[in-house]
Write an enzyme that holds these catalytic residues in place. Structure first.
Site, PDB file in Angstrom:
ATOM      1  N   GLY A  10       0.829  -1.206   0.000  1.00 51.71           N
ATOM      2  CA  GLY A  10       0.000   0.000   0.000  1.00 51.71           C
ATOM      3  C   GLY A  10       0.859   1.249   0.000  1.00 51.71           C
ATOM      4  CG  PHE A  11       0.309   6.122   0.592  1.00 55.28           C
ATOM      5  CD1 PHE A  11       1.380   6.696  -0.091  1.00 55.28           C
ATOM      6  CD2 PHE A  11      -0.283   6.832   1.630  1.00 55.28           C
ATOM      7  CE1 PHE A  11       1.859   7.959   0.268  1.00 55.28           C
ATOM      8  CE2 PHE A  11       0.174   8.085   1.983  1.00 55.28           C
ATOM      9  CZ  PHE A  11       1.249   8.653   1.311  1.00 55.28           C
ATOM     10  CB  ILE A  12       1.901   4.422   4.829  1.00 54.52           C
ATOM     11  CG1 ILE A  12       0.962   5.615   4.632  1.00 54.52           C
ATOM     12  CG2 ILE A  12       2.959   4.760   5.884  1.00 54.52           C
ATOM     13  CD1 ILE A  12       0.138   5.975   5.845  1.00 54.52           C
ATOM     14  CG  ASP A  31      -0.655  -5.644   0.597  1.00 54.30           C
ATOM     15  OD1 ASP A  31      -1.727  -5.808  -0.012  1.00 54.30           O
ATOM     16  OD2 ASP A  31      -0.312  -4.548   1.063  1.00 54.30           O
ATOM     17  CG  LEU A  73       1.764   0.393   8.178  1.00 55.07           C
ATOM     18  CD1 LEU A  73       2.958  -0.333   8.772  1.00 55.07           C
ATOM     19  CD2 LEU A  73       2.243   1.438   7.201  1.00 55.07           C
ATOM     20  CB  ALA A 114      -0.230   2.069  11.016  1.00 55.78           C
ATOM     21  CE1 TYR A 142      -9.108   3.590   8.698  1.00 56.00           C
ATOM     22  CE2 TYR A 142      -9.256   5.891   9.397  1.00 56.00           C
ATOM     23  CZ  TYR A 142      -8.496   4.797   8.996  1.00 56.00           C
ATOM     24  OH  TYR A 142      -7.124   4.924   8.899  1.00 56.00           O
TER      25      TYR A 142
HETATM   26  N1  LIG Z   1      -2.870   7.467   4.568  1.00 54.05           N
HETATM   27  C1  LIG Z   1      -3.000   8.123   5.704  1.00 54.05           C
HETATM   28  O1  LIG Z   1      -2.923   9.351   5.725  1.00 54.05           O
HETATM   29  C2  LIG Z   1      -3.241   7.379   7.001  1.00 54.05           C
HETATM   30  C3  LIG Z   1      -3.558   8.150   8.121  1.00 54.05           C
HETATM   31  C4  LIG Z   1      -3.767   7.483   9.312  1.00 54.05           C
HETATM   32  C5  LIG Z   1      -3.615   6.118   9.404  1.00 54.05           C
HETATM   33  N2  LIG Z   1      -3.312   5.398   8.308  1.00 54.05           N
HETATM   34  C6  LIG Z   1      -3.165   3.945   8.473  1.00 54.05           C
HETATM   35  O2  LIG Z   1      -1.971   3.528   7.840  1.00 54.05           O
HETATM   36  C7  LIG Z   1      -2.162   2.231   7.278  1.00 54.05           C
HETATM   37  C8  LIG Z   1      -1.771   2.240   5.803  1.00 54.05           C
HETATM   38  O3  LIG Z   1      -2.614   3.156   5.122  1.00 54.05           O
HETATM   39  P1  LIG Z   1      -2.385   3.540   3.587  1.00 54.05           P
HETATM   40  O4  LIG Z   1      -2.824   4.934   3.416  1.00 54.05           O
HETATM   41  O5  LIG Z   1      -1.040   3.132   3.182  1.00 54.05           O
HETATM   42  O6  LIG Z   1      -3.503   2.621   2.912  1.00 54.05           O
HETATM   43  P2  LIG Z   1      -3.394   1.570   1.710  1.00 54.05           P
HETATM   44  O7  LIG Z   1      -4.792   1.166   1.381  1.00 54.05           O
HETATM   45  O8  LIG Z   1      -2.553   2.126   0.616  1.00 54.05           O
HETATM   46  O9  LIG Z   1      -2.611   0.369   2.387  1.00 54.05           O
HETATM   47  C9  LIG Z   1      -3.240  -0.680   3.083  1.00 54.05           C
HETATM   48  C10 LIG Z   1      -2.636  -1.975   2.574  1.00 54.05           C
HETATM   49  O10 LIG Z   1      -3.177  -3.069   3.329  1.00 54.05           O
HETATM   50  C11 LIG Z   1      -3.484  -4.118   2.414  1.00 54.05           C
HETATM   51  N3  LIG Z   1      -4.544  -4.929   3.034  1.00 54.05           N
HETATM   52  C12 LIG Z   1      -5.823  -4.549   3.272  1.00 54.05           C
HETATM   53  N4  LIG Z   1      -6.511  -5.570   3.831  1.00 54.05           N
HETATM   54  C13 LIG Z   1      -5.641  -6.596   3.969  1.00 54.05           C
HETATM   55  C14 LIG Z   1      -5.758  -7.913   4.465  1.00 54.05           C
HETATM   56  N5  LIG Z   1      -6.923  -8.379   4.970  1.00 54.05           N
HETATM   57  N6  LIG Z   1      -4.665  -8.719   4.444  1.00 54.05           N
HETATM   58  C15 LIG Z   1      -3.484  -8.263   3.932  1.00 54.05           C
HETATM   59  N7  LIG Z   1      -3.324  -7.009   3.437  1.00 54.05           N
HETATM   60  C16 LIG Z   1      -4.394  -6.204   3.455  1.00 54.05           C
HETATM   61  C17 LIG Z   1      -3.927  -3.430   1.135  1.00 54.05           C
HETATM   62  O11 LIG Z   1      -3.842  -4.229  -0.024  1.00 54.05           O
HETATM   63  C18 LIG Z   1      -2.957  -2.240   1.098  1.00 54.05           C
HETATM   64  O12 LIG Z   1      -1.780  -2.577   0.402  1.00 54.05           O
HETATM   65  C19 LIG Z   1      -3.610   1.828   7.522  1.00 54.05           C
HETATM   66  O13 LIG Z   1      -3.660   0.979   8.652  1.00 54.05           O
HETATM   67  C20 LIG Z   1      -4.281   3.154   7.835  1.00 54.05           C
HETATM   68  O14 LIG Z   1      -5.385   2.976   8.688  1.00 54.05           O
HETATM   69  C21 LIG Z   1      -3.136   5.996   7.094  1.00 54.05           C
END
Ligand SMILES: NC(=O)c1ccc[n+]([C@@H]2O[C@H](COP(=O)([O-])OP(=O)(O)OC[C@H]3O[C@@H](n4cnc5c(N)ncnc54)[C@H](O)[C@@H]3O)[C@@H](O)[C@H]2O)c1
Length: 327
Positions: A10-12, A31, A73, A114, A142
């Site tokens: 994913g992104f982060i 993932d 994450l 996270a 959420y």
């Molecule tokens: N982007 C932000 O600004 C932000 C802010 C606060 C918290 N977060 C937290 O950071 C984390 C990452 O967020 P992101 O923005 O990178 O989101 P994202 O959707 O890009 O990344 C999430 C990843 O988790 C994977 N995933 C989802 N369900 C899954 C499962 N059941 N089994 C295995 N993999 C699974 C997805 O394929 C994806 O690659 C999340 O937990 C999110 O709640 C993000």
């Protein structure tokens, strides 16, 4: 060290994987590719194929056993994703966290969760870690699921079953963030690149702080490395803020776009102004004390990377060149 990163496509998570690989670490990515993408992974990571944290615990277990630490994450995230997949989001964020933390506990591996600034609900800033609670906040589904994940992690830690640190991330932006699930910055970038209206919900005077993904992931690595943070909840974010209307203007200028900036009343959207607090800015003295945190990247840097990534995403798949993704 060998780090296991759930959500690493994913992104982060992929930003974290890139940073860890660049520092010479081994990285295993777990993932299921539900919102992540293989192209996000740096070369050299170990990726055993799509695994779902909800259903594949026995296959994930040996990777946890051979890792030195677990960054968790994987999650359901993004307003549009959560609306369309509300039950699954809650299951991944709550049950999925319990699955991963129980594996980390069994193998005695430090665990970083996270979490999100959304657990502060409508509480007003500067937001210090003690503030969030279900009583003080009006939480989205959420946010409630992430709050529950925090409670599970803290309970494991309090019982001495796992060594846990929780980071609450505030609006992380930059390379590899897709516009597909309703995140504000890449959505504005996409609209600006396409010359369509840049759509602000409400007046756009609500203020948010944005942190570049490179600053966020280096803080996560440093937080994991200091044992002083164990058992703690730590905000990761920037204490600068910008209004959503200013953000739209900055993106329009960066892209030199001809788009109009338009305001859509909340009543005409699926979002609720009630769940959109006027300001959300972190108090980060704890992070600074633990890691010496200093931001290295500006919002302009993040916008530049977002423009590059969203431009790539908008190219039809069969016209893409390998290696065109920002690194
Ligand atoms: N982007 C932000 O600004 C932000 C802010 C606060 C918290 N977060 C937290 O950071 C984390 C990452 O967020 P992101 O923005 O990178 O989101 P994202 O959707 O890009 O990344 C999430 C990843 O988790 C994977 N995933 C989802 N369900 C899954 C499962 N059941 N089994 C295995 N993999 C699974 C997805 O394929 C994806 O690659 C999340 O937990 C999110 O709640 C993000």
């Amino acid at each position: 060290m060998r780090a296991l990163v759930t959500g690493g496509a994913g992104f982060i998570g992929s930003g974290l994987a890139h940073a860890l690989v660049a520092q010479g670490n081994d990285v295993v990515v777990i993932d299921d590719l539900s919102t992540g993408a293989l192209r996000n992974l740096p070369s050299g990571v170990i990726y055993p194929g799509p695994l779902d944290i909800l259903t594949d615990a026995p296959r994930i277990d040996p990777y946890v056993a051979s890792a030195d630490c677990v960054f968790h994450l994987a999650g359901g995230v993004g307003v549009e994703y959560v609306l369309k997949n509300s039950v699954r989001t809650i299951a991944i964020n709550v049950v999925g966290t319990e699955v991963m933390i129980s594996l980390a506990a069994m193998h005695r591996k430090p665990f970083l969760l996270a979490s999100t600034s959304e657990v502060y609900g409508n509480a007003f800033g500067p937001l210090s870690e003690g503030l969030a609670s279900e009583e003080t906040s009006s939480l989205t589904p959420y946010a409630r699921s992430k709050w529950q994940a925090e409670q599970i992690a803290l309970a494991y830690h309090a019982r001495g079953q796992a060594s846990v640190v929780i980071v609450r991330l505030f609006n992380v932006v930059g390379a590899r963030q897709t516009w597909r699930y309703g995140m504000v910055l890449p959505t504005f970038v996409k609209q600006a690149l396409q010359g369509s209206d840049i759509t602000i919900f409400g007046r756009g005077d609500n203020r948010r702080s944005f942190i570049d993904v490179r600053d966020a992931v280096s803080s996560m690595v440093e937080t994991m490395q200091t044992t002083a943070g164990r058992g703690e909840v730590i905000n990761i974010g920037s204490n600068d803020s910008v209004s959503i209307a200013e953000l739209a203007g900055r993106i329009k200028r960066a892209v030199r776009s001809t788009s109009r900036i338009v305001h859509i009343p909340y009543r005409e959207t699926y979002r609720s102004s009630h769940l959109n607090p006027h300001e959300r800015i972190p108090e980060i003295s704890k992070l600074i004390a633990l890691t010496g945190f200093r931001r290295r990247y500006t919002l302009e840097d993040s916008i530049t990377d977002a423009v590059s990534y969203v431009s790539y995403e908008l190219v039809p798949t069969d016209h893409r060149h390998r290696g065109a993704v920002v690194g």
